[in-house]
Design an enzyme around this catalytic site. Sequence first.
Site, PDB file in Angstrom:
ATOM      1  N   PHE A 150      70.665 -10.995  61.848  1.00 45.98           N
ATOM      2  CA  PHE A 150      70.099 -12.338  61.658  1.00 45.98           C
ATOM      3  C   PHE A 150      70.934 -13.200  60.730  1.00 45.98           C
ATOM      4  CE2 PHE A 150      68.405 -10.352  57.791  1.00 45.98           C
ATOM      5  CZ  PHE A 150      68.569 -11.384  56.878  1.00 45.98           C
ATOM      6  N   LYS A 174      73.609  -9.525  72.525  1.00 47.38           N
ATOM      7  CA  LYS A 174      72.172  -9.369  72.201  1.00 47.38           C
ATOM      8  C   LYS A 174      72.028  -9.801  70.737  1.00 47.38           C
ATOM      9  CE  LYS A 174      69.270  -7.334  70.348  1.00 47.38           C
ATOM     10  NZ  LYS A 174      68.491  -8.028  69.275  1.00 47.38           N
ATOM     11  N   GLU A 177      66.737 -11.355  67.128  1.00 47.02           N
ATOM     12  CA  GLU A 177      65.580 -12.068  67.673  1.00 47.02           C
ATOM     13  C   GLU A 177      64.979 -13.046  66.657  1.00 47.02           C
ATOM     14  OE1 GLU A 177      66.052  -8.933  66.894  1.00 47.02           O
ATOM     15  OE2 GLU A 177      64.230  -7.723  66.952  1.00 47.02           O
ATOM     16  N   ARG A 178      65.502 -13.021  65.401  1.00 49.66           N
ATOM     17  CA  ARG A 178      64.979 -13.963  64.392  1.00 49.66           C
ATOM     18  C   ARG A 178      65.540 -15.371  64.594  1.00 49.66           C
ATOM     19  NH1 ARG A 178      62.442 -10.277  63.733  1.00 49.66           N
ATOM     20  NH2 ARG A 178      62.956  -8.322  62.732  1.00 49.66           N
ATOM     21  N   SER A 227      72.073  -3.387  59.933  1.00 49.08           N
ATOM     22  CA  SER A 227      71.790  -2.474  58.819  1.00 49.08           C
ATOM     23  C   SER A 227      72.320  -1.063  59.127  1.00 49.08           C
ATOM     24  CB  SER A 227      70.282  -2.425  58.574  1.00 49.08           C
ATOM     25  OG  SER A 227      69.644  -1.956  59.734  1.00 49.08           O
ATOM     26  N   CYS A 282      76.479  -9.610  53.937  1.00 50.76           N
ATOM     27  CA  CYS A 282      76.899  -8.216  53.780  1.00 50.76           C
ATOM     28  C   CYS A 282      78.050  -8.098  52.780  1.00 50.76           C
ATOM     29  CB  CYS A 282      77.316  -7.638  55.116  1.00 50.76           C
ATOM     30  SG  CYS A 282      78.777  -8.431  55.717  1.00 50.76           S
ATOM     31  N   GLU A 384      70.361  -1.165  49.490  1.00 47.32           N
ATOM     32  CA  GLU A 384      70.712  -2.566  49.738  1.00 47.32           C
ATOM     33  C   GLU A 384      69.441  -3.411  49.676  1.00 47.32           C
ATOM     34  OE1 GLU A 384      71.751  -3.698  53.825  1.00 47.32           O
ATOM     35  OE2 GLU A 384      73.359  -4.946  53.033  1.00 47.32           O
TER      36      GLU A 384
END
Length: 499
Positions: A150, A174, A177-178, A227, A282, A384
Amino acid sequence: MIKSIGHFIGGARVGGTSGRTGDIFNPATGEKSGTVALASAAELNKAVELAQAAWPAWAATPPLRRARVITRFREIAEARKDELAKLIVDEHGKVMSDALGSIQRGLEVVEFASGIPHLLRGDYTEQVGPAIDSYSTRQALGVCAGITPFNFPAMVPLWMFPLAIACGNAFILKPSERDPSAPMLLAEIMKAAGLPDGILSVVNGDKVAVDAILNHPGIAAVSFVGSTPIAHYVYSTGCAAGKRVQALGGAKNHMVVLPDADLEMATDALVGAAYGSAGERCMAVSVAVAVGDKVADSLVKSLKPKLERIKVGPGADPQAEMGPLVTKQHYEKVKDYIDTGVTEGAELVIDGRGLKLQGYEGGYFMGPSLFDRVTKSMRIYKEEIFGPVLSVVRAKDYEQAVALVNEHEYGNGTAIFTRDGDAARDFASRINIGMVGINVPIPVPVAYHSFGGWKRSLFGDHGTHGMEGVRFYTRLKTVTSRWPTGIRSGVDLSFPMMG
Ligand code: NAD
């Protein structure tokens, strides 16, 4: 009216047919702003079928012509970057300058990909044996897929599909979805740039779509960014299914500050690197390793007023420096970590919990938080957090600081702040981390170098973009040739020798 996002398959936007949807929220208000279709395996299969039919002709298109499509894509995306950035601000929540900056970095990869004729140029050796010549070439893999997180809804897809497509592959994206709207616009821009239908599809979805990608025999390679637990899952499942996989995971980036560093410079760098994009990067610095108590005391003292001045606000406000967190669920997760840090005995110097913005009471806003005296056994050090939370860890000397970084399970980025060239050189050489900064807090490699961490921050052998990206999206073929007019050796059963 709330928006309804479907998929981009076969060169056009199409509605979802699975009957399942996810909700999209505006993180600044907490209001639902739309729905996104969550694909079934059948919808993914359709995109793969179209990609398989389209890619041989695309792979056979001369690289110069492929490069022209990529260049046109960059030009149109550049012209529409404000529109792209607004979609990111509305769905991710980051501030406009951050959204625009991330698009710019993504478009630099597109610029790199437009050099594909040169990047794919092979080697040729004449006369490797008597009248025998040899050449190496890199060929497209076929259908590749990308699964993205996201936090950079345009930049991370731009690390992947332009280069994969420039190499002659078809690509199925892909996205998270957020925040699916920016990737959908990118696909439309590719179509406008002249990409043949079927070469790029966007299939929105969740685990169902990811599993369909991982198990589809028609997909040759998968790039993943997200993640660590999911990266590991994607890597092991994809490899077990015989695919080439690169899976970039989470991070806990340390910035080591030595006593001889320019402390003002180091503090400013820490503020930007820890709290930019609300820590949802990240490559964000989430741990400051101060070497010696004196350094730690000065850092904390000068960080405090700078953090109190950070302007938190909705991404659309040009004055805002830090936007909200992406979802309510993520907000709760970050808040839980701060609660945990307090319970674990770290000293909470600045508490970002409980921030409320007038007019945006439903938004997922959190102020900057600063912990001092964090130790390596604490969860807030080991895990994290992915939010606006910085932990100061006190190391007694340089060796202890190096050991901390090297022992941590993540290995994405790190930085050292010092004026000592010997120490910096030693650090760059001995540190077990993929991307290292020397007085540079966020050492994200430029497009023509490659991005990738070590340890549990990257599963696979190739980083992304730069030549690593070209290698990932192609495979090597070496051809050895001889012609009848050349020297003939007659029947010979001995081991083939050239020299
Ligand atoms: P995430 O792992 O939750 O999601 C990433 C992708 O995986 C999404 O497309 C999502 O739909 C899919 N996914 C989620 N759960 C899944 C499951 N159970 N099975 C299969 N697929 C699943 O990550 P996120 O929250 O979107 O992004 C934040 C994470 O990404 C952070 O850990 C961050 O460090 C990492 N990240 C890493 C890099 C890097 O370059 N190393 C870059 C950006 C973000």
